[in-house]
Enzyme design. Structure first.
Site, PDB file in Angstrom:
ATOM      1  N   HIS A  24       0.819  -1.218   0.000  1.00 12.98           N
ATOM      2  CA  HIS A  24       0.000   0.000   0.000  1.00 12.98           C
ATOM      3  C   HIS A  24       0.848   1.262   0.000  1.00 12.98           C
ATOM      4  O   HIS A  24       0.328   2.354  -0.191  1.00 12.98           O
ATOM      5  CB  HIS A  24      -0.904   0.043   1.228  1.00 12.98           C
ATOM      6  CG  HIS A  24      -1.975  -0.994   1.226  1.00 12.98           C
ATOM      7  ND1 HIS A  24      -2.851  -1.170   0.182  1.00 12.98           N
ATOM      8  CD2 HIS A  24      -2.324  -1.921   2.147  1.00 12.98           C
ATOM      9  CE1 HIS A  24      -3.677  -2.150   0.455  1.00 12.98           C
ATOM     10  NE2 HIS A  24      -3.379  -2.630   1.643  1.00 12.98           N
ATOM     11  N   HIS A  74      -7.271   4.750   4.994  1.00 13.72           N
ATOM     12  CA  HIS A  74      -6.570   3.628   4.364  1.00 13.72           C
ATOM     13  C   HIS A  74      -5.115   4.033   4.109  1.00 13.72           C
ATOM     14  O   HIS A  74      -4.843   5.139   3.630  1.00 13.72           O
ATOM     15  CB  HIS A  74      -7.259   3.246   3.055  1.00 13.72           C
ATOM     16  CG  HIS A  74      -6.807   1.933   2.520  1.00 13.72           C
ATOM     17  ND1 HIS A  74      -5.615   1.780   1.858  1.00 13.72           N
ATOM     18  CD2 HIS A  74      -7.384   0.707   2.568  1.00 13.72           C
ATOM     19  CE1 HIS A  74      -5.480   0.518   1.503  1.00 13.72           C
ATOM     20  NE2 HIS A  74      -6.541  -0.158   1.926  1.00 13.72           N
ATOM     21  N   GLU A  76      -3.019   3.286   1.815  1.00 18.18           N
ATOM     22  CA  GLU A  76      -2.764   3.675   0.422  1.00 18.18           C
ATOM     23  C   GLU A  76      -3.161   5.122   0.183  1.00 18.18           C
ATOM     24  O   GLU A  76      -2.407   5.891  -0.428  1.00 18.18           O
ATOM     25  CB  GLU A  76      -3.553   2.765  -0.528  1.00 18.18           C
ATOM     26  CG  GLU A  76      -3.478   3.200  -1.978  1.00 18.18           C
ATOM     27  CD  GLU A  76      -4.454   2.468  -2.880  1.00 18.18           C
ATOM     28  OE1 GLU A  76      -4.789   3.030  -3.934  1.00 18.18           O
ATOM     29  OE2 GLU A  76      -4.885   1.341  -2.555  1.00 18.18           O
ATOM     30  N   THR A 112      -7.120   2.027  -5.358  1.00 14.41           N
ATOM     31  CA  THR A 112      -6.969   0.912  -6.310  1.00 14.41           C
ATOM     32  C   THR A 112      -7.978  -0.204  -6.109  1.00 14.41           C
ATOM     33  O   THR A 112      -8.243  -0.969  -7.033  1.00 14.41           O
ATOM     34  CB  THR A 112      -5.554   0.305  -6.212  1.00 14.41           C
ATOM     35  OG1 THR A 112      -5.321  -0.130  -4.870  1.00 14.41           O
ATOM     36  CG2 THR A 112      -4.498   1.308  -6.644  1.00 14.41           C
ATOM     37  N   ASN A 170      -9.973  -4.711  -0.276  1.00 10.16           N
ATOM     38  CA  ASN A 170     -10.216  -5.718  -1.328  1.00 10.16           C
ATOM     39  C   ASN A 170     -11.324  -6.666  -0.915  1.00 10.16           C
ATOM     40  O   ASN A 170     -12.231  -6.956  -1.691  1.00 10.16           O
ATOM     41  CB  ASN A 170      -8.947  -6.524  -1.603  1.00 10.16           C
ATOM     42  CG  ASN A 170      -8.164  -6.011  -2.770  1.00 10.16           C
ATOM     43  OD1 ASN A 170      -8.695  -5.392  -3.664  1.00 10.16           O
ATOM     44  ND2 ASN A 170      -6.861  -6.254  -2.739  1.00 10.16           N
TER      45      ASN A 170
END
Length: 173
Positions: A24, A74, A76, A112, A170
């Site tokens: 990440h 998050h 990322e 992503t 995810n």
């Protein structure tokens, strides 16, 4: 004999340590701090994550406000946002944009692991209100394929179990 551990406090590292940056990524200033301390950094940041970092850095320098579709907390997104030179806003829903004042030049990217349909809601909202929007689809192809396959499989199954990390974007998507 290896001594491998997870470390959240980067100030705990010394020059003799090796640090592997997770897929990440980490915030720009954190990466610089490690390099400044001459720590051996193995950057395992996924190329699908470094691409949004580069986009944010370059477009921000060109005086675009940055809208990031993603989860504020998050790792990322924290990392990607840290590359902004100017304003960067993180949102999950179009309604969140109503209270944000944006310039006329806007760049939009996505976490992503987010759903394309939800990303389109953000971009459609912006396109209706602003004249210059640059949209970069930064959703990972593997994520998109996995989401599409799961949606198709769910139509054929009575029960479907998704196995993954409790806090994984995810898995949730």
């Amino acid at each position: 004999n290896f001594n491998v551990k997870l470390e959240n406090d980067l100030s705990n590292f010394n020059e003799k340590d090796k640090v592997i940056v997770r897929t990440h990524g980490i915030e720009k200033q954190e990466l610089q701090m490690l390099k400044d301390k001459n720590i051996n950094v193995i950057d395992a940041t996924c190329p699908f994550v470094t691409k949004p970092q580069e986009i944010v850095k370059e477009m921000s320098k060109l005086n675009y406000d940055v809208v990031i579709f993603g989860d504020k907390e998050h790792p990322e997104i924290k990392g990607v946002k840290s590359y902004a030179v100017n304003n960067a806003f993180v949102v999950l829903k179009p309604e969140e944009l109503e209270s944000i004042t944006l310039k006329e030049k806007i760049v939009v990217i996505a976490q992503t692991t987010k759903r394309v349909d939800d990303f389109l809601k953000i971009t459609n909202y912006l396109i209706k209100k602003y004249r210059e929007i640059r949209v970069f689809n930064t959703i990972c192809n593997a994520t998109f394929d996995n989401q599409e396959a799961a949606a198709e499989l769910s139509k054929k199954a009575d029960v479907m179990i998704v196995m993954g990390g409790r806090n994984s974007s995810n898995t949730k998507q």
